[in-house]
Design an enzyme around this catalytic site. Sequence first.
Site, PDB file in Angstrom:
ATOM      1  N   CYS A 145      18.120  30.477  44.386  1.00  0.00           N
ATOM      2  CA  CYS A 145      19.311  30.886  44.903  1.00  0.00           C
ATOM      3  C   CYS A 145      20.300  29.827  44.603  1.00  0.00           C
ATOM      4  CB  CYS A 145      19.521  31.062  46.467  1.00  0.00           C
ATOM      5  SG  CYS A 145      21.038  31.618  46.920  1.00  0.00           S
ATOM      6  N   CYS A 158      23.973  26.514  51.796  1.00  0.00           N
ATOM      7  CA  CYS A 158      22.717  27.284  52.930  1.00  0.00           C
ATOM      8  C   CYS A 158      21.765  26.013  53.057  1.00  0.00           C
ATOM      9  CB  CYS A 158      22.404  28.559  52.049  1.00  0.00           C
ATOM     10  SG  CYS A 158      20.954  29.126  53.166  1.00  0.00           S
ATOM     11  N   ARG A 197      17.294  50.490  44.589  1.00  0.00           N
ATOM     12  CA  ARG A 197      18.559  49.924  44.064  1.00  0.00           C
ATOM     13  C   ARG A 197      18.223  49.198  42.654  1.00  0.00           C
ATOM     14  NH1 ARG A 197      21.067  47.524  47.930  1.00  0.00           N
ATOM     15  NH2 ARG A 197      21.541  49.736  48.750  1.00  0.00           N
ATOM     16  N   CYS A 220      15.454  28.317  48.635  1.00  0.00           N
ATOM     17  CA  CYS A 220      14.962  29.367  48.034  1.00  0.00           C
ATOM     18  C   CYS A 220      15.247  28.911  46.569  1.00  0.00           C
ATOM     19  CB  CYS A 220      15.756  30.599  48.227  1.00  0.00           C
ATOM     20  SG  CYS A 220      15.824  31.020  50.045  1.00  0.00           S
ATOM     21  N   CYS A 232      27.148  47.449  55.477  1.00  0.00           N
ATOM     22  CA  CYS A 232      25.693  46.808  55.322  1.00  0.00           C
ATOM     23  C   CYS A 232      26.045  45.228  55.536  1.00  0.00           C
ATOM     24  CB  CYS A 232      25.084  46.908  54.036  1.00  0.00           C
ATOM     25  SG  CYS A 232      23.793  46.176  53.614  1.00  0.00           S
ATOM     26  N   CYS A 271      17.178  47.731  54.792  1.00  0.00           N
ATOM     27  CA  CYS A 271      17.255  47.372  53.234  1.00  0.00           C
ATOM     28  C   CYS A 271      16.387  46.043  52.916  1.00  0.00           C
ATOM     29  CB  CYS A 271      18.910  47.075  52.887  1.00  0.00           C
ATOM     30  SG  CYS A 271      18.987  46.982  51.136  1.00  0.00           S
ATOM     31  N   CYS A 300      28.930  45.856  51.436  1.00  0.00           N
ATOM     32  CA  CYS A 300      27.652  45.020  51.791  1.00  0.00           C
ATOM     33  C   CYS A 300      28.245  43.254  51.915  1.00  0.00           C
ATOM     34  CB  CYS A 300      26.488  45.016  50.899  1.00  0.00           C
ATOM     35  SG  CYS A 300      25.034  43.980  51.220  1.00  0.00           S
TER      36      CYS A 300
END
Length: 336
Positions: A83, A76, A283, A80, A151, A211, A120
């Site tokens: 991550c 990616c 969650r 971040c 999701c 979400c 998801c």
Amino acid sequence: MTATRPIHLVRPEPASRQPEAALHPTAERWSVEAVEALFELPFNDLLFRAQQVHREHFDANAVQRSTLLSIKTGGCPEDCAYCPQSVHHDTGVEADKLMDVAEVRAAAQAAAAAGASRFCMGAAWREPKDRDIDKVVELVREVKALGLEACCTLGMLTRPQAQALKDAGVDYYNHNLDTAPEAYGRIIGTRVYEDRLATLAHVREAGMQVCSGGIVGMGENRRERAGLIAQLANLDPHPESVPINELVQVEGTPLAGSDKLDPFEFVRMIAVARITMPGAYVRLSAGRQAMGDAVQALCFLAGANSIFYGDKLLTTGNPEVARDEALFERLGLSAV
Ligand code: SAM
Ligand code: DTB
Ligand code: SF4
């Protein structure tokens, strides 16, 4: 990068507001101060309030279960700091292509058989291309055909992309605000808070359920945790699903080695999310593998009513299904 711009998205409260009054905000708007005042309550008072709110809106012994699948892992371009899938960090996660339909179908069938109600699909994209959306639409159709809720979490979306996902049957789109606006630039340099808010608006306009939540344990302070909650709670309407993740520290990411959060502060975060977003599924998300059963039980008492279910999150581990089944049995919880 432009990520450090100050952002004032929460309406300031009148200066006259007293701390006690701040616990009862008017017009359903939450100032950061009012949210912080909840965090400051004695633990038992906070949990009692959260449990009261929880029982007004939900069956207190029912927990929704979502299974995650990383349909496109690694590589990616975003940076971040938490991550493992960012190209900016050397974590050993290999970049993979988008999974094919048969693999996704098999994973969704296994999730349904294990008792998940939602599937998801996550992709390590900054933003999908239109041709990626076409492929994800096919995957969504497979998931929906199994009777599961679908999701997706694919990064930033344009308005037409959000509409295409909605039309394919996506029930929820996950897109986390992750932290407070003022802390965002410390964690992510390749996009800004407004980018996240714009995608959330596109998701809402397209008619998908939202979400959105965040991560704690990234070195933020309590005011910043309150700031994240205020942002989420002031979305109008607030998200239907709010994942609260505890940072999973992955070797090679800049946040590996961060001080661990006091588990009671994590429980407080859940309780404050429950009180400020009474109708949301809150969650108890990443971080459960490193959490004792007793802390998880406190989270359910604080109003958490959803988990990620299955032995893997995206690239890191999650409790085994058998262990979660045993925990549900010991606590008298049932699956939604
Ligand atoms: N790339 C898309 C995005 O960022 O929106 C979707 C996938 S991304 C992995 C989804 C979410 O996973 C992030 O917003 C973050 O909240 C969470 N996450 C990623 N790494 C994490 C970690 N090490 N610990 C806890 N949560 C994490
Ligand atoms: C969310 O809030 N947490 C999930 C899901 N939404 C996509 C992801 C957690 C990822 C944890 C790190 C990993 O497994 O790579
Ligand atoms: Fe990419 Fe999402 Fe990971 Fe950020 S959180 S690096 S956008 S996969």
